[in-house]
Scaffold this motif. Structure first.
Motif, PDB file in Angstrom:
ATOM      1  N   VAL A 136       0.835  -1.211   0.000  1.00 21.21           N
ATOM      2  CA  VAL A 136       0.000   0.000   0.000  1.00 21.21           C
ATOM      3  C   VAL A 136       0.862   1.252   0.000  1.00 21.21           C
ATOM      4  O   VAL A 136       0.504   2.277  -0.611  1.00 21.21           O
ATOM      5  N   GLN A 137       1.998   1.201   0.676  1.00 24.25           N
ATOM      6  CA  GLN A 137       2.859   2.376   0.785  1.00 24.25           C
ATOM      7  C   GLN A 137       3.302   2.888  -0.592  1.00 24.25           C
ATOM      8  O   GLN A 137       3.565   4.077  -0.763  1.00 24.25           O
ATOM      9  N   TYR A 138       3.382   1.960  -1.561  1.00 24.97           N
ATOM     10  CA  TYR A 138       3.796   2.364  -2.909  1.00 24.97           C
ATOM     11  C   TYR A 138       2.614   2.871  -3.736  1.00 24.97           C
ATOM     12  O   TYR A 138       2.816   3.387  -4.838  1.00 24.97           O
ATOM     13  N   CYS A 139       1.391   2.692  -3.194  1.00 22.65           N
ATOM     14  CA  CYS A 139       0.197   3.160  -3.904  1.00 22.65           C
ATOM     15  C   CYS A 139      -0.278   4.516  -3.386  1.00 22.65           C
ATOM     16  O   CYS A 139      -1.214   5.100  -3.957  1.00 22.65           O
ATOM     17  N   LEU A 140       0.308   5.004  -2.291  1.00 27.72           N
ATOM     18  CA  LEU A 140      -0.088   6.296  -1.730  1.00 27.72           C
ATOM     19  C   LEU A 140       0.769   7.411  -2.319  1.00 27.72           C
ATOM     20  O   LEU A 140       2.002   7.305  -2.332  1.00 27.72           O
ATOM     21  N   PRO A 141       0.185   8.473  -2.795  1.00 24.09           N
ATOM     22  CA  PRO A 141       0.979   9.609  -3.299  1.00 24.09           C
ATOM     23  C   PRO A 141       1.762  10.262  -2.165  1.00 24.09           C
ATOM     24  O   PRO A 141       1.188  10.711  -1.175  1.00 24.09           O
ATOM     25  N   GLY A 142       3.070  10.236  -2.309  1.00 24.13           N
ATOM     26  CA  GLY A 142       3.917  10.825  -1.274  1.00 24.13           C
ATOM     27  C   GLY A 142       4.015   9.974  -0.027  1.00 24.13           C
ATOM     28  O   GLY A 142       4.587  10.402   0.986  1.00 24.13           O
ATOM     29  N   TYR A 184      -6.762   6.026   2.088  1.00 17.68           N
ATOM     30  CA  TYR A 184      -5.969   4.846   2.449  1.00 17.68           C
ATOM     31  C   TYR A 184      -6.677   3.568   2.002  1.00 17.68           C
ATOM     32  O   TYR A 184      -6.042   2.636   1.484  1.00 17.68           O
ATOM     33  N   VAL A 185      -7.999   3.488   2.173  1.00 13.55           N
ATOM     34  CA  VAL A 185      -8.741   2.301   1.754  1.00 13.55           C
ATOM     35  C   VAL A 185      -8.677   2.159   0.238  1.00 13.55           C
ATOM     36  O   VAL A 185      -8.569   1.038  -0.294  1.00 13.55           O
ATOM     37  N   ASP A 186      -8.749   3.271  -0.485  1.00 18.09           N
ATOM     38  CA  ASP A 186      -8.615   3.213  -1.946  1.00 18.09           C
ATOM     39  C   ASP A 186      -7.257   2.622  -2.337  1.00 18.09           C
ATOM     40  O   ASP A 186      -7.161   1.832  -3.285  1.00 18.09           O
ATOM     41  N   ALA A 187      -6.218   3.023  -1.608  1.00 14.40           N
ATOM     42  CA  ALA A 187      -4.886   2.483  -1.881  1.00 14.40           C
ATOM     43  C   ALA A 187      -4.843   0.987  -1.564  1.00 14.40           C
ATOM     44  O   ALA A 187      -4.204   0.196  -2.285  1.00 14.40           O
ATOM     45  N   MET A 188      -5.516   0.570  -0.494  1.00 16.44           N
ATOM     46  CA  MET A 188      -5.575  -0.856  -0.163  1.00 16.44           C
ATOM     47  C   MET A 188      -6.301  -1.637  -1.257  1.00 16.44           C
ATOM     48  O   MET A 188      -5.874  -2.748  -1.636  1.00 16.44           O
ATOM     49  N   MET A 189      -7.392  -1.090  -1.767  1.00 11.21           N
ATOM     50  CA  MET A 189      -8.119  -1.770  -2.839  1.00 11.21           C
ATOM     51  C   MET A 189      -7.285  -1.827  -4.117  1.00 11.21           C
ATOM     52  O   MET A 189      -7.304  -2.842  -4.828  1.00 11.21           O
ATOM     53  N   THR A 190      -6.558  -0.757  -4.404  1.00 16.15           N
ATOM     54  CA  THR A 190      -5.668  -0.772  -5.573  1.00 16.15           C
ATOM     55  C   THR A 190      -4.631  -1.874  -5.440  1.00 16.15           C
ATOM     56  O   THR A 190      -4.329  -2.600  -6.399  1.00 16.15           O
ATOM     57  N   SER A 226      -4.411  -5.516  -7.725  1.00 16.81           N
ATOM     58  CA  SER A 226      -3.242  -5.609  -8.593  1.00 16.81           C
ATOM     59  C   SER A 226      -2.798  -7.062  -8.745  1.00 16.81           C
ATOM     60  O   SER A 226      -3.174  -7.946  -7.970  1.00 16.81           O
ATOM     61  N   GLU A 227      -1.962  -7.306  -9.734  1.00 21.24           N
ATOM     62  CA  GLU A 227      -1.458  -8.652  -9.986  1.00 21.24           C
ATOM     63  C   GLU A 227      -0.475  -9.113  -8.912  1.00 21.24           C
ATOM     64  O   GLU A 227      -0.177 -10.303  -8.792  1.00 21.24           O
ATOM     65  N   PHE A 228       0.018  -8.171  -8.113  1.00 26.77           N
ATOM     66  CA  PHE A 228       0.978  -8.530  -7.068  1.00 26.77           C
ATOM     67  C   PHE A 228       0.289  -9.091  -5.828  1.00 26.77           C
ATOM     68  O   PHE A 228       0.935  -9.673  -4.967  1.00 26.77           O
ATOM     69  N   CYS A 229      -1.022  -8.903  -5.725  1.00 25.10           N
ATOM     70  CA  CYS A 229      -1.764  -9.425  -4.573  1.00 25.10           C
ATOM     71  C   CYS A 229      -2.277 -10.826  -4.914  1.00 25.10           C
ATOM     72  O   CYS A 229      -2.960 -11.019  -5.929  1.00 25.10           O
ATOM     73  N   GLN A 230      -1.953 -11.801  -4.081  1.00 24.22           N
ATOM     74  CA  GLN A 230      -2.340 -13.188  -4.316  1.00 24.22           C
ATOM     75  C   GLN A 230      -3.004 -13.750  -3.059  1.00 24.22           C
ATOM     76  O   GLN A 230      -2.372 -14.430  -2.257  1.00 24.22           O
ATOM     77  N   PRO A 231      -4.289 -13.461  -2.852  1.00 25.61           N
ATOM     78  CA  PRO A 231      -4.988 -13.994  -1.671  1.00 25.61           C
ATOM     79  C   PRO A 231      -4.976 -15.521  -1.667  1.00 25.61           C
ATOM     80  O   PRO A 231      -5.053 -16.159  -2.721  1.00 25.61           O
ATOM     81  N   TYR A 232      -4.899 -16.096  -0.480  1.00 24.21           N
ATOM     82  CA  TYR A 232      -4.830 -17.555  -0.378  1.00 24.21           C
ATOM     83  C   TYR A 232      -6.075 -18.212  -0.954  1.00 24.21           C
ATOM     84  O   TYR A 232      -6.016 -19.305  -1.534  1.00 24.21           O
TER      85      TYR A 232
END
Length: 625
Positions: free
Chosen positions: A509-515, A524-530, A534-540
């Motif tokens: 998420v830190q890389y999805c937040l501006p600044g 912050y929730v929008d960044a979590m959803m992004t 994304s393809e980098f998120c792989q839920p079990y």
């Protein structure tokens, strides 16, 4: 309780042999044994040494002057022969009254030299009444001499031995000053013994000297200028002593690859039923002797199986923290040696080191990996691992040192039946997919961790909206789980997370937040959803749904108990989770039809997907049988 040194002395007294081999890491173990058991060695010598040498203190020093001969490994081994000139020269240098021969670090000699010493001693012992005392950290008897020597494996010092050493040192210091130990000092010395568990005598002495040099004593002497009788000063000395002893234990662990001491912690999400079970037995774990007096079986430990990343290891850290005990990890790869028999010797040494630290919690992480080679049919290492496993089972069965075994595994299928039988572990728990409440705790924990690392910069502006970060974190977690559930239903994706998935998501998420900053909960929730989309998120639930279903069925067949709860009922008890084994009816191949009070969409969606998959897989498994 008989101390370790007294037990070793008792083993000596029961033997009629002339050669004694003491296995110990303490290179002064023989002098300590003689000083602790003077009359035992007096009886062994059958009057060949005057009784006055065994009376009073410092028995070994008095014996050494006339009756003890050092067979040190730096000397030539021809100490008993009269063959050539050099041997006669060594013989002439021998003390005329020598009756006890001592050889420390016996394992450092070449095997031929070890055999020569033993052969020459046996020839010499036919003419004179004498003893040969050997010591080394590992057994190093030459082939053919196993039956003529009494081998005694001396454990590390226990609480009783440590107390004797502390009282001896304190008494010697007070005698020099013409003082006496008062009752308060004796109580503080007895209490200090617990701080030194896991250290040998030399390491204890080093800590004592260091603390004494700084504070005047290691326990706090009443009326002393550097340590007055104020309780605060006693507390300062006790804290300094514990800190120095903990440092010594960590240094020792770094030197020994077989022992790994882990940090403990009080933060673990979920595991409600396990926590309830553990809290009710905490006193019995701390005081096994008291539990036996009350007619209760001692708590041997728990087997915690679960999907990867669901907090099993964190549960071990929580257990050790609540018990106030060190957490020691058993790593089989650190025990495996290159030569035949090395692995078994390493395990014996590991067991001895752990029992010195007892009471403690032993973490056996991913215990099923012990049997991977054996199950796959590979040779070599499989036999060694099974030997270690057998020794481990014996240790668990004979455990009387207050050791709590906490084993984890990711696959029930690979566990052997002997590990799953009743009585091996006190309880078998299973951790499945985290529920909504558990995920909220996990998300809040990682959000707080990231915010603390950034010194509050992540939510600096958001504080103006909600006032406190403690209010922001739960709201953000709840809003995210609500949105991700809607997203999963709409896209027909199984967006079900483990604790490890959440940690990776929050880090991303830190890389999805501006600044790197959130201007509010929504951002912050929008960044979590992004990050989640994304393809980098792989839920079990997306990547391992089939494996999760098979794992659930394996745990059901082996009668595991759910480690998690689903809130409290009207009696204050943990309710079973929607996917609890308790709720599954094998006859109907379905979960009970009683109404489940879902107060959130995430748990409802999780239940719907896994219920159908579990029902189908169970029917196929039954038909296959």
């Amino acid at each position: 309780m008989m101390s370790v040194l007294k037990e070793a002395g008792a083993a000596v007294s029961r033997s009629c042999r002339k050669i004694f081999y003491f296995i110990s890491d303490d290179y002064d173990i023989i002098p300590r044994l003689i000083d602790s058991n003077p009359m035992v060695f007096a009886q062994l010598m059958r009057g060949k040494i005057s009784e006055e040498y065994f009376a009073g203190q410092n028995t070994y020093k008095k014996l050494y002057s006339q009756y003890v001969e050092d067979c040190h490994y730096l000397l030539k081994p021809l100490l008993f022969a009269d063959g050539d000139g050099r041997a006669r020269q060594e013989s002439n240098r021998r003390k005329p009254g020598a009756r006890i021969f001592v050889c420390t670090d016996f394992h450092l000699l070449r095997e031929t030299e070890r055999g020569m010493i033993l052969k020459q001693f046996l020839d010499y012992a036919e003419k004179k009444e004498c003893l040969l005392l050997l010591s080394s950290p590992v057994l190093a008897l030459p082939c053919g001499y196993e039956q003529i020597a009494e081998v005694i494996d001396v454990p590390g010092p226990d609480t009783e031995d440590i107390r004797e050493q502390l009282f001896g040192y304190a008494a010697a210091q007070t005698r020099k000053r013409g003082e006496m130990l008062d009752e308060g000092a004796k109580a503080r010395i007895a209490e200090a013994a617990d701080d030194f568990k896991g250290l040998d005598f030399h390491e204890i002495e080093a800590v004592i000297y260091e603390v004494t040099g700084k504070y005047g004593s290691f326990y706090g002497r009443s009326g002393e200028q550097k340590c007055v009788a104020a309780s605060d000063d006693f507390a300062v000395i006790a804290e300094a002593r514990r800190a120095r002893a903990d440092t010594a234990k960590k240094e020792k662990a770094r030197r020994d690859s077989t022992v790994t001491i882990l940090e403990t912690g009080n933060l673990v999400a979920g595991l409600g039923k396990y926590k309830t079970w553990f809290e009710g037995r905490q006193d019995a774990i701390k005081n096994p002797a008291k539990a036996r007096r009350m007619g209760r079986e001692p708590i041997r430990g728990v087997l915690m199986t679960g999907l990867p990343g669901t907090g099993k290891t964190q549960g071990a850290k929580y257990t050790a923290y609540r018990l106030g005990m060190p957490l020691v990890q058993l790593r089989i790869d650190n025990l495996l040696g290159g030569l035949v028999g090395d692995s078994e010797k390493n395990f014996k040494r590991y067991r001895k080191r752990i029992e010195m630290l007892a009471p403690c919690v032993v973490l056996i992480d991913e215990i099923e990996k012990l049997f991977s080679d054996e199950r796959s049919g590979k040779g070599g290492g499989s036999e060694v691992k099974m030997n270690i496993f057998t020794a481990l089972l014996d240790w668990m069965q004979e455990n009387k040192k207050g050791i709590f075994f906490y084993a984890t595994c990711n696959s029930v299928k690979n566990l052997p039946p002997e590990l799953l039988r009743d009585g091996r572990f006190s309880m078998r728990f299973c951790v499945f997919m985290p529920t909504y409440r558990e995920l909220v705790e996990i998300i809040c924990f990682h959000m707080k961790r990231v915010n603390d690392l950034s010194e509050g910069e992540v939510f600096r502006c958001a504080e103006e909206i909600s006032g406190k970060n403690g209010e922001i974190f739960p709201k953000a977690a709840e809003k995210f789980l609500h949105q991700v559930t809607q997203y999963g239903r709409a896209k027909k994706r199984n967006m079900f997370f483990t604790g490890a998935n959440i940690e990776a998501l929050i880090n991303n998420v830190q890389y999805c937040l501006p600044g790197g900053q959130a201007r509010g909960i929504g951002q912050y929730v929008d960044a979590m959803m992004t990050s989640a989309e994304s393809e980098f998120c792989q839920p079990y639930g997306e990547t391992n749904l089939k494996n999760a279903v098979e794992f659930w069925l394996d745990a059901l067949e082996n009668t595991f108990t759910d480690a998690a709860g689903y809130g409290k009922d009207s009696y204050g008890r943990e309710r079973p989770t929607p996917l609890s084994f308790y709720r599954f009816d094998k006859q109907e191949a379905d979960f009970h039809k009683d109404a489940i009070d879902f107060d959130n969409e995430y748990d409802k969606y999780l239940y719907e997907i896994f219920r159908e998959k579990i029902r189908q897989a169970y029917v196929q498994r039954v038909k296959g049988e």
